[in-house]
Design a protein around this motif. Structure first.
Motif, PDB file in Angstrom:
ATOM      1  N   ALA A 185       8.888  29.954   9.858  1.00  0.00           N
ATOM      2  CA  ALA A 185       8.511  29.032  11.087  1.00  0.00           C
ATOM      3  C   ALA A 185       9.767  29.059  12.201  1.00  0.00           C
ATOM      4  O   ALA A 185       9.542  28.630  13.284  1.00  0.00           O
ATOM      5  CB  ALA A 185       8.360  27.651  10.798  1.00  0.00           C
ATOM      6  N   SER A 224      13.462  28.387   8.042  1.00  0.00           N
ATOM      7  CA  SER A 224      12.155  28.714   7.655  1.00  0.00           C
ATOM      8  C   SER A 224      11.436  30.199   8.278  1.00  0.00           C
ATOM      9  O   SER A 224      12.097  30.525   9.537  1.00  0.00           O
ATOM     10  CB  SER A 224      11.241  27.660   8.223  1.00  0.00           C
ATOM     11  OG  SER A 224      10.043  27.912   7.970  1.00  0.00           O
ATOM     12  N   TYR A 247       7.468  21.752  14.898  1.00  0.00           N
ATOM     13  CA  TYR A 247       8.138  22.252  13.559  1.00  0.00           C
ATOM     14  C   TYR A 247       8.704  23.728  13.654  1.00  0.00           C
ATOM     15  O   TYR A 247       9.973  23.701  13.456  1.00  0.00           O
ATOM     16  CB  TYR A 247       7.307  22.124  12.429  1.00  0.00           C
ATOM     17  CG  TYR A 247       7.789  22.709  11.166  1.00  0.00           C
ATOM     18  CD1 TYR A 247       8.835  21.869  10.485  1.00  0.00           C
ATOM     19  CD2 TYR A 247       7.596  23.852  10.509  1.00  0.00           C
ATOM     20  CE1 TYR A 247       9.583  22.340   9.393  1.00  0.00           C
ATOM     21  CE2 TYR A 247       8.125  24.319   9.369  1.00  0.00           C
ATOM     22  CZ  TYR A 247       9.148  23.313   8.839  1.00  0.00           C
ATOM     23  OH  TYR A 247       9.936  24.043   7.797  1.00  0.00           O
ATOM     24  N   PHE A 301       6.551  19.238   0.424  1.00  0.00           N
ATOM     25  CA  PHE A 301       6.683  19.503   2.029  1.00  0.00           C
ATOM     26  C   PHE A 301       5.324  19.270   2.666  1.00  0.00           C
ATOM     27  O   PHE A 301       5.165  18.680   3.598  1.00  0.00           O
ATOM     28  CB  PHE A 301       6.968  20.835   2.001  1.00  0.00           C
ATOM     29  CG  PHE A 301       7.037  21.459   3.814  1.00  0.00           C
ATOM     30  CD1 PHE A 301       7.956  21.379   4.402  1.00  0.00           C
ATOM     31  CD2 PHE A 301       5.965  22.186   4.061  1.00  0.00           C
ATOM     32  CE1 PHE A 301       8.007  21.880   5.617  1.00  0.00           C
ATOM     33  CE2 PHE A 301       5.790  22.540   5.328  1.00  0.00           C
ATOM     34  CZ  PHE A 301       6.717  22.481   6.064  1.00  0.00           C
ATOM     35  N   GLN A 305       1.718  36.518   1.663  1.00  0.00           N
ATOM     36  CA  GLN A 305       2.164  35.910   2.995  1.00  0.00           C
ATOM     37  C   GLN A 305       2.742  37.274   3.682  1.00  0.00           C
ATOM     38  O   GLN A 305       3.747  37.626   3.301  1.00  0.00           O
ATOM     39  CB  GLN A 305       2.999  34.989   3.106  1.00  0.00           C
ATOM     40  CG  GLN A 305       3.229  34.425   4.457  1.00  0.00           C
ATOM     41  CD  GLN A 305       3.728  33.020   4.368  1.00  0.00           C
ATOM     42  OE1 GLN A 305       4.560  32.673   3.466  1.00  0.00           O
ATOM     43  NE2 GLN A 305       3.719  32.236   5.529  1.00  0.00           N
ATOM     44  N   PRO A 321      12.539  30.693   4.284  1.00  0.00           N
ATOM     45  CA  PRO A 321      11.173  30.886   3.199  1.00  0.00           C
ATOM     46  C   PRO A 321      10.078  30.513   4.124  1.00  0.00           C
ATOM     47  O   PRO A 321       9.776  29.910   4.967  1.00  0.00           O
ATOM     48  CB  PRO A 321      11.386  29.572   2.313  1.00  0.00           C
ATOM     49  CG  PRO A 321      12.651  29.119   2.553  1.00  0.00           C
ATOM     50  CD  PRO A 321      13.076  29.366   4.262  1.00  0.00           C
ATOM     51  N   GLY A 322       8.994  31.274   3.775  1.00  0.00           N
ATOM     52  CA  GLY A 322       7.515  31.108   3.766  1.00  0.00           C
ATOM     53  C   GLY A 322       6.909  29.994   3.071  1.00  0.00           C
ATOM     54  O   GLY A 322       7.712  28.876   2.728  1.00  0.00           O
ATOM     55  N   LEU A 323       5.827  30.202   2.492  1.00  0.00           N
ATOM     56  CA  LEU A 323       5.112  29.027   2.053  1.00  0.00           C
ATOM     57  C   LEU A 323       5.804  28.633   0.437  1.00  0.00           C
ATOM     58  O   LEU A 323       5.551  29.822  -0.298  1.00  0.00           O
ATOM     59  CB  LEU A 323       3.565  29.489   1.938  1.00  0.00           C
ATOM     60  CG  LEU A 323       2.837  29.169   3.089  1.00  0.00           C
ATOM     61  CD1 LEU A 323       1.823  30.229   3.179  1.00  0.00           C
ATOM     62  CD2 LEU A 323       2.533  28.008   3.360  1.00  0.00           C
ATOM     63  N   TYR A 333       3.061  29.358  14.391  1.00  0.00           N
ATOM     64  CA  TYR A 333       1.786  29.805  14.053  1.00  0.00           C
ATOM     65  C   TYR A 333       0.803  28.619  14.753  1.00  0.00           C
ATOM     66  O   TYR A 333       1.543  27.543  15.290  1.00  0.00           O
ATOM     67  CB  TYR A 333       1.660  29.506  12.473  1.00  0.00           C
ATOM     68  CG  TYR A 333       2.250  28.571  11.880  1.00  0.00           C
ATOM     69  CD1 TYR A 333       1.836  27.111  11.745  1.00  0.00           C
ATOM     70  CD2 TYR A 333       3.708  28.668  11.326  1.00  0.00           C
ATOM     71  CE1 TYR A 333       2.595  26.018  11.309  1.00  0.00           C
ATOM     72  CE2 TYR A 333       4.332  27.528  10.770  1.00  0.00           C
ATOM     73  CZ  TYR A 333       3.719  26.314  10.533  1.00  0.00           C
ATOM     74  OH  TYR A 333       4.449  25.308  10.132  1.00  0.00           O
ATOM     75  N   ARG A 341       4.172  16.402   5.300  1.00  0.00           N
ATOM     76  CA  ARG A 341       3.412  16.908   6.594  1.00  0.00           C
ATOM     77  C   ARG A 341       2.273  16.153   6.872  1.00  0.00           C
ATOM     78  O   ARG A 341       2.192  15.663   7.779  1.00  0.00           O
ATOM     79  CB  ARG A 341       3.524  18.507   6.485  1.00  0.00           C
ATOM     80  CG  ARG A 341       2.410  18.882   7.696  1.00  0.00           C
ATOM     81  CD  ARG A 341       2.390  20.296   7.843  1.00  0.00           C
ATOM     82  NE  ARG A 341       3.233  20.842   8.825  1.00  0.00           N
ATOM     83  CZ  ARG A 341       3.546  22.285   9.224  1.00  0.00           C
ATOM     84  NH1 ARG A 341       3.126  22.965   8.479  1.00  0.00           N
ATOM     85  NH2 ARG A 341       4.269  22.367  10.191  1.00  0.00           N
TER      86      ARG A 341
HETATM   87  C1  8X3 Z   1       7.586  25.678   5.933  1.00  0.00           C
HETATM   88  C2  8X3 Z   1       6.804  26.984   5.831  1.00  0.00           C
HETATM   89  O1  8X3 Z   1       4.635  28.142   6.886  1.00  0.00           O
HETATM   90  O2  8X3 Z   1       4.453  25.808   6.313  1.00  0.00           O
HETATM   91  O3  8X3 Z   1       8.694  25.943   6.820  1.00  0.00           O
HETATM   92  O4  8X3 Z   1       5.700  26.449   8.288  1.00  0.00           O
HETATM   93  S1  8X3 Z   1       5.139  26.865   6.778  1.00  0.00           S
END
Ligand code: 8X3
Ligand code: NDP
Length: 252
Positions: free
Chosen positions: A142, A140, A153, A190, A243, A183-185, A147, A194
């Motif tokens: 992430a 990710s 995560y 997902f 992003q 990947p970003g968003l 953030y 979450r």
């Molecule tokens: C998932 C994308 O930006 O919600 O890995 O962490 S984010």
């Protein structure tokens, strides 16, 4: 030439499911896995329309006994896994470290790190025996940056990033490629996962800009998997145009 074979963890939804579609369209035989059996069976039926062979294995990547039992149940050509996509993963919760829910933390650590390790430990010897293979880890953005409130995560995805780099060294003498995808968003289930099923909160994550789709990521995975034998894509960072990094998103 015989079809190649791919094993995808977490093929019941999102990026894993989209990857299954692109690889079946490119005539790969598929081992699709996940915990939701009905979804696996429905997907297998759809993928089979591409005249490829599909095997479903229903297991939880967090349980090493289940992982070992399922991978060792592979017979004949099914053992010849050319590509493994370590995709199964999740975020659970979003909040400051001091309020962290242990159950959320354990789910993420057990799935995103330990599950990926268990599957890799079970599948990589099959690749080593053939001196070829490709492991694609879905990390990710992430895993590149952190953030606010993303703490655990982000830590699990940093671990995936480190494991991709480590695996590439360990598996190099065996002719096995390792690709890290960051990947970003991406709009999938997902955020619903979450936020523990809160669809309205999940939908808000993707409002005001155009997120990536699971098909966009599958396309990038296919690019990495379809390079010639001498060419290894090590790492790909993929974001929507809106992003800039893990925490700057231009929302209208
Ligand atoms: C998932 C994308 O930006 O919600 O890995 O962490 S984010
Ligand atoms: P989805 O929630 O749509 O899909 C997650 C998949 O993982 C499902 O198929 C689910 O299957 C599977 N999974 C989760 N836990 C387990 C488990 N314990 N055992 C087996 N399978 C499991 O999300 P995405 O498609 O977005 O997520 C796929 C990967 O991409 C994850 O690793 C995620 O961290 C990563 N990612 C996602 C981003 C995004 O913005 N969406 C961005 C960057 C990375 P089932 O429930 O049937 O077991």
């Amino acid at each position: 030439m015989a079809n190649k074979t791919i094993l995808i963890t977490g093929a019941t939804s999102g990026i894993g499911e989209a990857a299954a579609h692109i690889f079946s369209a490119n005539k790969y035989n598929l081992v699709i896995t996940g915990r939701r059996k009905e979804r696996l069976e429905k997907l297998a039926e759809e993928l089979s329309k591409q005249n490829v062979e599909v095997l479903t294995l229903c297991f939880d990547v967090r349980n090493n006994d289940e992982v070992e039992r399922n991978i060792s149940s592979l017979q004949g050509n099914w053992k010849n896994i050319d590509v493994l996509i370590n995709n199964a993963g999740l975020a659970s919760g979003l909040g400051p470290i001091q309020n962290g829910e242990l159950d959320d933390w354990e789910k993420m650590i057990d799935t995103n790190i330990k599950g990926l390790l268990y599957v890799t430990r079970a599948v990589s010897p099959l690749m080593i025996a053939r001196n070829s293979g490709h492991i694609i880890n879905i990390a990710s953005l992430a895993g590149k940056d952190v953030y606010p409130n993303g703490n655990v995560y982000c830590a699990t995805k940093h671990a995936v990033d480190a494991l991709s780099r480590s695996m590439r060294i360990d598996l190099l003498p065996h002719g096995i490629k390792v690709t890290n995808i960051a990947p970003g968003l991406v709009e999938t289930e997902f955020s619903i996962v979450r936020f523990h099923g809160d669809k309205e909160r999940a939908d808000n994550v993707y409002k005001g800009f155009q997120p990536l789709t699971a098909a966009d990521i599958a396309d990038a995975i296919w690019y990495a998997a379809s390079r010639p034998a001498h060419f290894c894509v090590n790492d790909m960072v993929l974001t929507p145009l809106a992003q800039a990094n893990a925490y700057v998103v231009n929302k209208k």
